[in-house]
Write an enzyme that holds these catalytic residues in place. Structure first.
Site, PDB file in Angstrom:
ATOM      1  N   ASP A 105     -12.568 -29.987  -4.658  1.00  0.00           N
ATOM      2  CA  ASP A 105     -12.134 -28.957  -3.713  1.00  0.00           C
ATOM      3  C   ASP A 105     -10.638 -28.682  -3.841  1.00  0.00           C
ATOM      4  OD1 ASP A 105     -12.671 -27.309  -1.272  1.00  0.00           O
ATOM      5  OD2 ASP A 105     -11.239 -28.716  -0.389  1.00  0.00           O
ATOM      6  N   GLU A 157     -12.735 -26.112  -8.106  1.00  0.00           N
ATOM      7  CA  GLU A 157     -12.506 -24.911  -7.305  1.00  0.00           C
ATOM      8  C   GLU A 157     -11.021 -24.584  -7.474  1.00  0.00           C
ATOM      9  OE1 GLU A 157     -12.454 -23.099  -2.801  1.00  0.00           O
ATOM     10  OE2 GLU A 157     -11.837 -25.135  -3.225  1.00  0.00           O
TER      11      GLU A 157
END
Length: 648
Positions: A324, A377
């Site tokens: 993330d 990401e």
């Protein structure tokens, strides 16, 4: 037991699981199995059964273990500091085992007193309680066949169709009660057949690591080494992964090494100092998420994170980690105004320490688990996110294609009457599609915070909304790259996602939603059964534009290619509600084309403008190609055809 009734037989006994090599690796930022050393470890000392405790608190003056076994007394079970100035406090406590609750009581050198959960705890109490739980991770895995073959399943030359979901809101036992959840076993019994039926190759769980606040969706972690107790025990989560594997489904875990919350029992100011986070808040505080950023320059913190990544791959058999907020990690100026950040030693905006850590992470993961994938990401044009570190890249296996997502959604939101002016926005992704190993994401972030559900992003009446959505998914599944779709998008959820309620499953009683679900299932089958769509999905040789400049009709046509010369699929997209009869398309080779999927078929709630029978290419130059075919292009629809050579 209180401090006044101190019993020496129950006191902490000097004991250590650390070797000098462990300490050296820990302090070098290279130890990747700290979960075998830190935390609460079952152990035997002088013939006694008990638990060994070890915690890193370098700025502490005093550390003890307090819990239900000593009536939360802060002085009866004092840990001992190691002699080597490593900052590790440790000791063995007899007669403590599975199920005992505990925290560390820490008095800092400044005199501040703290009660902290164990950073390496394998289990925590169910929130709002915050104690760590002594818990062993014994489990008999039954996924040997998957593990032996997963190099094939997780190869970059294989299809990746990922179903992203949030365990607490996929389904709920009482949709009106946000406090009630299905357990890991209950979710497993419903999830496995559903994912299998829909044809997804992998599931991606939004963070399952322990977190105190439901509204963080799991992205504000306090228990990095424990699956959340909301849904059950660590072994029950292992069984979920195991069962998915036995069904041939891979498991990707959302992992958050970028920031952590300021909860009193968590990592923030763990020993009264900035233990895990940067002390300089220009680097150590995250303004977007009101959280704190790991100190990637500190070797012990690097070892903590490195071990955590390996832990989920080792102990829980995860097939990949979706990492993330990588952009926020590697850019010093991420979401910061001028003056709110300090350039690096070269005057740039790169966080060199974070970049170094990310490279080390990927090198370690792929060295130990060459059959898994790490997925970034990362929302910027940073060079080489999914390129090997020896070529100057960050070393991820894949990167989310955020540019494709933004451009595609912007285009499809437009009324078809205006789309001809924006064709280049949609086709721009092919300019850079092969610069990284891209995954195409339509994730949870696109259906929250007022962005509307996928269905209601589409223009037009209800029929056109569904047609547009089927068309967009057709483009997604035939565009180069792997795929990710968030739960509910597959059947046309009509409300924004909320972690408090389950998906609108009742919508499947209605034909448009059932048709959309059937179409996503058909797209998954097409993708996973067509080598032309995945065999060289990160290679420019897989793609050829056929019609890219028919702006007035808003038609796009392209070919996807496998390794074999005859392995081709043609994709024709009509972005307007006007059907195109006898639409001429130039093709590069003689032969036949047969429609294998049409988003406008009646089975998917379309108007059934389809191509039946074999379409034979004729020798006629058209649009720069030597041969020509004629197709029916469905309104707001996709026609996908498979090639066969002459005489076949």
């Amino acid at each position: 037991m209180t401090g006044d009734s101190y019993n020496v037989e129950q006191a902490v006994i000097p004991f250590s699981l650390f070797t000098s090599a462990d300490i050296a690796l820990f302090q070098a930022g290279s130890h990747y199995r700290l979960y075998e050393k830190f935390g609460a470890r079952p152990a035997t000392c002088d013939g006694m059964q008990g638990t060994y405790f070890a915690v890193w608190a370098p700025d502490a003056a005093y550390v003890s273990v307090t819990g239900d076994f000593n009536e939360w007394d802060r002085y009866s079970h004092t840990l001992l500091p190691r002699w080597d100035s490593s900052g590790i406090w440790e000791g063995f406590i007899p007669d403590i085992g599975n199920g005992n609750l505990y925290k560390y009581f820490i008095r800092s050198n400044s005199g501040e007193e703290l009660f902290k959960g164990d950073p390496y705890a394998t289990m925590w109490e169910v929130r709002p309680k915050t104690a760590s739980v002594v818990h062993s991770l014994d489990y008999q895995w039954k996924d040997k066949s998957w593990m032996e073959e997963r190099k094939k399943h997780n190869s970059l030359k294989r299809p990746f169709s990922v179903y992203e979901l949030h365990l607490g809101s996929w389904r709920k036992p009482d949709p009106l009660n946000e406090e009630k959840f299905y357990s890991y076993p209950e979710i497993t019994r419903m999830l496995v057949p559903y994912v299998k039926e829909m044809g997804f190759t992998h599931v991606e769980f939004m963070p399952v690591m322990e977190h105190p606040f439901d509204g963080s969706w799991g992205y504000q972690l306090t228990g990095y080494y424990a699956p959340t107790s909301r849904y059950g025990t660590p072994q029950q989560f292992m069984e979920m992964v195991d069962t998915l594997h036995q069904a041939g489904i891979g498991v990707i875990l959302d992992w958050v090494p970028s920031h952590f919350p300021y909860d009193a029992h968590g990592l923030f100011r763990f020993d009264g100092s900035h233990t895990y986070e940067y002390a300089d808040m220009r680097k150590g505080y995250h303004p977007d998420w009101n959280s704190y950023i790991f100190n990637y320059a500190r070797s012990e913190v690097r070892s903590f994170l490195l071990s955590n990544a390996v832990y989920w791959l080792d102990k829980y058999h995860a097939d990949g980690l979706r990492v993330d907020a990588v952009a926020s990690m590697i850019h010093l100026d991420y979401s910061r105004e001028r003056g709110g950040w300090e350039p690096n030693e070269h005057g740039g905006n790169e966080n060199l320490e974070a970049i170094s850590f990310v490279k080390k992470l990927n090198e370690t993961v792929y060295a130990l688990f060459p059959d898994v994938q790490t997925i970034a990401e990362e929302s910027t044009s940073f060079y080489g996110v999914s390129r090997p570190t020896f070529l100057g890249g960050l070393g991820f296996g894949m990167k989310w294609m955020m540019g494709w997502m933004n451009d595609t959604l912007d285009y499809f939101k437009k009324d078809p009457v205006y789309r001809k002016w924006y064709q280049n926005d949609l086709t721009f992704s092919l300019v850079y599609a092969f610069s990284e190993n891209f995954m195409l994401p339509l994730s949870h972030d696109e259906v929250v915070h007022g962005k509307s559900p996928m269905l209601y992003k589409m223009p037009g009446d209800d029929w056109q909304k569904f047609a547009n959505l089927r068309l967009m998914y057709s483009y997604m599944f035939t565009h180069p790259g792997t795929k990710l779709l968030f739960m509910g998008d597959e059947f046309g959820q009509t409300s924004e996602w909320s972690y408090k309620t389950e998906l609108d499953w009742h919508l499947l009683k209605f034909r448009p939603h059932e048709g959309l679900k059937a179409y996503v299932k058909a797209l998954n089958h097409l993708y996973t059964s067509s080598t032309a769509l995945y065999e060289q999905q990160f290679d420019g040789a897989t793609f050829e534009w056929i019609t890219v400049n028919d702006y007035d009709n808003c038609v796009l046509v392209y070919i996807r290619k496998g390794v074999k010369p005859d392995d081709m699929l043609m994709v024709a997209l009509n972005m307007t509600p006007v059907p195109r009869e006898n639409y001429l398309i130039g093709v590069p080779v003689p032969g036949n084309w047969n429609e294998v999927l049409n988003s406008d078929a009646a089975a998917y709630y379309g108007s059934n403008v389809v191509n039946t029978g074999t379409v034979e290419a004729t020798k006629q130059t058209y649009n720069g190609k030597e041969y020509t075919i004629s197709l029916r292009l469905p309104p707001l629809g996709a026609a996908i055809l498979r090639y066969s050579a002459p005489g076949r």
